[in-house]
Design an enzyme around this catalytic site. Structure first.
Site, PDB file in Angstrom:
ATOM      1  N   SER A 282       0.863  -1.186   0.000  1.00 56.55           N
ATOM      2  CA  SER A 282       0.000   0.000   0.000  1.00 56.55           C
ATOM      3  C   SER A 282       0.896   1.231   0.000  1.00 56.55           C
ATOM      4  CB  SER A 282      -0.873   0.008   1.258  1.00 56.55           C
ATOM      5  OG  SER A 282      -1.480   1.274   1.438  1.00 56.55           O
TER       6      SER A 282
ATOM      7  N   TYR B 219      -2.231  -2.008  10.300  1.00 51.74           N
ATOM      8  CA  TYR B 219      -2.225  -1.977   8.825  1.00 51.74           C
ATOM      9  C   TYR B 219      -0.935  -1.339   8.322  1.00 51.74           C
ATOM     10  CZ  TYR B 219      -4.055  -1.577   4.080  1.00 51.74           C
ATOM     11  OH  TYR B 219      -4.228  -1.697   2.724  1.00 51.74           O
TER      12      TYR B 219
HETATM   13  N1  LIG Z   1      -8.726  -0.258  -1.737  1.00 54.74           N
HETATM   14  C1  LIG Z   1      -7.718   0.533  -1.410  1.00 54.74           C
HETATM   15  O1  LIG Z   1      -7.877   1.757  -1.345  1.00 54.74           O
HETATM   16  C2  LIG Z   1      -6.357  -0.059  -1.153  1.00 54.74           C
HETATM   17  C3  LIG Z   1      -5.260   0.833  -1.062  1.00 54.74           C
HETATM   18  C4  LIG Z   1      -3.991   0.320  -0.849  1.00 54.74           C
HETATM   19  C5  LIG Z   1      -3.792  -1.055  -0.742  1.00 54.74           C
HETATM   20  N2  LIG Z   1      -4.873  -1.912  -0.819  1.00 54.74           N
HETATM   21  C6  LIG Z   1      -4.601  -3.356  -0.735  1.00 54.74           C
HETATM   22  O2  LIG Z   1      -5.048  -3.965  -1.936  1.00 54.74           O
HETATM   23  C7  LIG Z   1      -5.338  -5.350  -1.680  1.00 54.74           C
HETATM   24  C8  LIG Z   1      -6.684  -5.680  -2.284  1.00 54.74           C
HETATM   25  O3  LIG Z   1      -7.673  -4.948  -1.593  1.00 54.74           O
HETATM   26  P1  LIG Z   1      -9.040  -4.467  -2.279  1.00 54.74           P
HETATM   27  O4  LIG Z   1      -9.077  -3.009  -2.160  1.00 54.74           O
HETATM   28  O5  LIG Z   1      -9.210  -5.128  -3.597  1.00 54.74           O
HETATM   29  O6  LIG Z   1     -10.068  -5.016  -1.179  1.00 54.74           O
HETATM   30  P2  LIG Z   1     -11.232  -6.122  -1.266  1.00 54.74           P
HETATM   31  O7  LIG Z   1     -11.785  -6.239   0.093  1.00 54.74           O
HETATM   32  O8  LIG Z   1     -12.144  -5.813  -2.402  1.00 54.74           O
HETATM   33  O9  LIG Z   1     -10.423  -7.453  -1.654  1.00 54.74           O
HETATM   34  C9  LIG Z   1      -9.613  -8.143  -0.731  1.00 54.74           C
HETATM   35  C10 LIG Z   1      -9.828  -9.634  -0.946  1.00 54.74           C
HETATM   36  O10 LIG Z   1      -8.973 -10.365  -0.052  1.00 54.74           O
HETATM   37  C11 LIG Z   1      -9.728 -11.484   0.445  1.00 54.74           C
HETATM   38  N3  LIG Z   1      -9.171 -11.973   1.703  1.00 54.74           N
HETATM   39  C12 LIG Z   1      -9.179 -11.331   2.904  1.00 54.74           C
HETATM   40  N4  LIG Z   1      -8.626 -12.128   3.842  1.00 54.74           N
HETATM   41  C13 LIG Z   1      -8.254 -13.282   3.225  1.00 54.74           C
HETATM   42  C14 LIG Z   1      -7.637 -14.478   3.666  1.00 54.74           C
HETATM   43  N5  LIG Z   1      -7.300 -14.669   4.947  1.00 54.74           N
HETATM   44  N6  LIG Z   1      -7.394 -15.457   2.755  1.00 54.74           N
HETATM   45  C15 LIG Z   1      -7.752 -15.278   1.463  1.00 54.74           C
HETATM   46  N7  LIG Z   1      -8.355 -14.181   0.976  1.00 54.74           N
HETATM   47  C16 LIG Z   1      -8.608 -13.186   1.863  1.00 54.74           C
HETATM   48  C17 LIG Z   1     -11.136 -10.916   0.607  1.00 54.74           C
HETATM   49  O11 LIG Z   1     -12.114 -11.936   0.712  1.00 54.74           O
HETATM   50  C18 LIG Z   1     -11.271 -10.062  -0.641  1.00 54.74           C
HETATM   51  O12 LIG Z   1     -11.807 -10.784  -1.723  1.00 54.74           O
HETATM   52  C19 LIG Z   1      -5.249  -5.525  -0.159  1.00 54.74           C
HETATM   53  O13 LIG Z   1      -4.012  -6.123   0.193  1.00 54.74           O
HETATM   54  C20 LIG Z   1      -5.319  -4.102   0.368  1.00 54.74           C
HETATM   55  O14 LIG Z   1      -4.689  -3.957   1.616  1.00 54.74           O
HETATM   56  C21 LIG Z   1      -6.133  -1.439  -1.023  1.00 54.74           C
END
Ligand SMILES: NC(=O)c1ccc[n+]([C@@H]2O[C@H](COP(=O)([O-])OP(=O)(O)OC[C@H]3O[C@@H](n4cnc5c(N)ncnc54)[C@H](O)[C@@H]3O)[C@@H](O)[C@H]2O)c1
Length: 260
Positions: A137, A150
């Site tokens: 992130s 986080y």
């Molecule tokens: N959305 C944002 O603004 C943002 C910004 C920076 C980083 N991120 C990172 O991007 C990545 C994807 O996030 P996103 O925004 O697509 O969120 P999201 O919630 O849409 O997707 C995350 C996915 O991870 C799965 N997951 C969670 N715990 C799990 C586990 N123990 N085993 C297997 N799967 C699991 C969830 O079921 C979900 O499908 C994450 O690592 C998040 O920290 C997101």
């Protein structure tokens, strides 16, 4: 790396960025294995892509092994492993106090990346080729006030990716760390920002993010970001740590944190 014909595993592929990347990798010609903790989401994406999937909690080392075995049995050795699954977690004060949250985030945002590397590196090194991509992130570059677990575990994900890159690039293994700013997924929306919050204005759609990440993989660039100049916070930090800490705290007083 060109994704055409490659065997790619995507974790957290049931929603958000993981889903968008699984779809893009498949469109680029990769044979994709999707995995997520949510069984219905895995079935939906795998069925849509006509590929294989496994519902599994990726914090369990046995799950990582099972996903790798599914990939090998279905398509052959894994060429690309994208460790993307993540959770946002609550804000302070709960997140500072909650041991189970720290444990989950450590196992999900750091150890699952390490377990995946352990599983696929021997074959990648033997072949002199392969790609490890991890989603951290922008908070790994700039810290996110109010979210200790986080911020710390995403920073550790970046440190692990750096170590893997330094250690294994000479053996032909490519490593990228994806450090995005806000992205329009349910994770960001779970923050319940006001409609005029800057994070929503800055946020990229999952499809825009898929463009950025596939371009980074094509260029085999270590640090992949979505916000122009995001990496400058590393330079600011190194130039004057005390000033940087003061500035990060100022950010907390001025406006709520952006991104996840
Ligand atoms: N959305 C944002 O603004 C943002 C910004 C920076 C980083 N991120 C990172 O991007 C990545 C994807 O996030 P996103 O925004 O697509 O969120 P999201 O919630 O849409 O997707 C995350 C996915 O991870 C799965 N997951 C969670 N715990 C799990 C586990 N123990 N085993 C297997 N799967 C699991 C969830 O079921 C979900 O499908 C994450 O690592 C998040 O920290 C997101």
């Amino acid at each position: 790396m060109k994704l055409d014909g490659k065997v790619a595993v995507v974790t957290g592929a049931g929603n958000g960025i993981g889903e968008a990347l699984a779809r893009r990798f498949a469109a680029e010609g990769a044979r994709v294995v999707v995995t997520d903790i949510e069984p219905e989401a895995v079935s939906r994406v795998a069925d849509d892509l006509g590929t294989v999937g496994l519902a599994a909690d990726i914090t369990e080392p046995a799950s990582v092994r099972a996903v790798a075995e599914l990939a090998r049995d279905s398509y052959g050795e894994v060429d690309v492993w994208l460790s993307n699954a993540g959770v946002a977690g609550p804000r302070q004060p709960r997140d500072l106090q909650d041991d189970s949250l720290w444990d989950l985030m450590w196992r999900l945002h750091v150890l699952s990346h390490l377990t995946a590397a352990r599983e696929v590196l021997p074959s990648m090194i033997a072949r002199g080729d392969g790609y490890l991509v991890s989603t951290a992130s922008s908070v790994a570059l700039a810290i996110q006030p109010e979210k200790a677990a986080y911020s710390v575990t995403k920073t550790a994900a970046l440190a692990l990716a750096e170590w893997l890159a330094v250690q294994y690039r000479p053996f032909g293994v490519k490593v990228s760390c994806f450090c995005p700013g806000p992205m329009l997924t349910r994770m960001l929306l779970s923050n319940e920002f006001a409609p005029d919050h800057p994070a929503l204005a800055q946020a990229l759609t999952p499809e825009q993010v898929a463009d950025v990440v596939t371009a980074g993989i094509a260029a085999e660039r270590f640090l992949i970001t979505t916000q122009p100049g995001a990496e400058h916070s590393l330079a600011d930090k190194a130039a004057d740590y005390d000033a940087w800490i003061g500035q990060a705290g100022h950010f907390l007083a001025d406006s709520p944190p952006v991104g996840n």
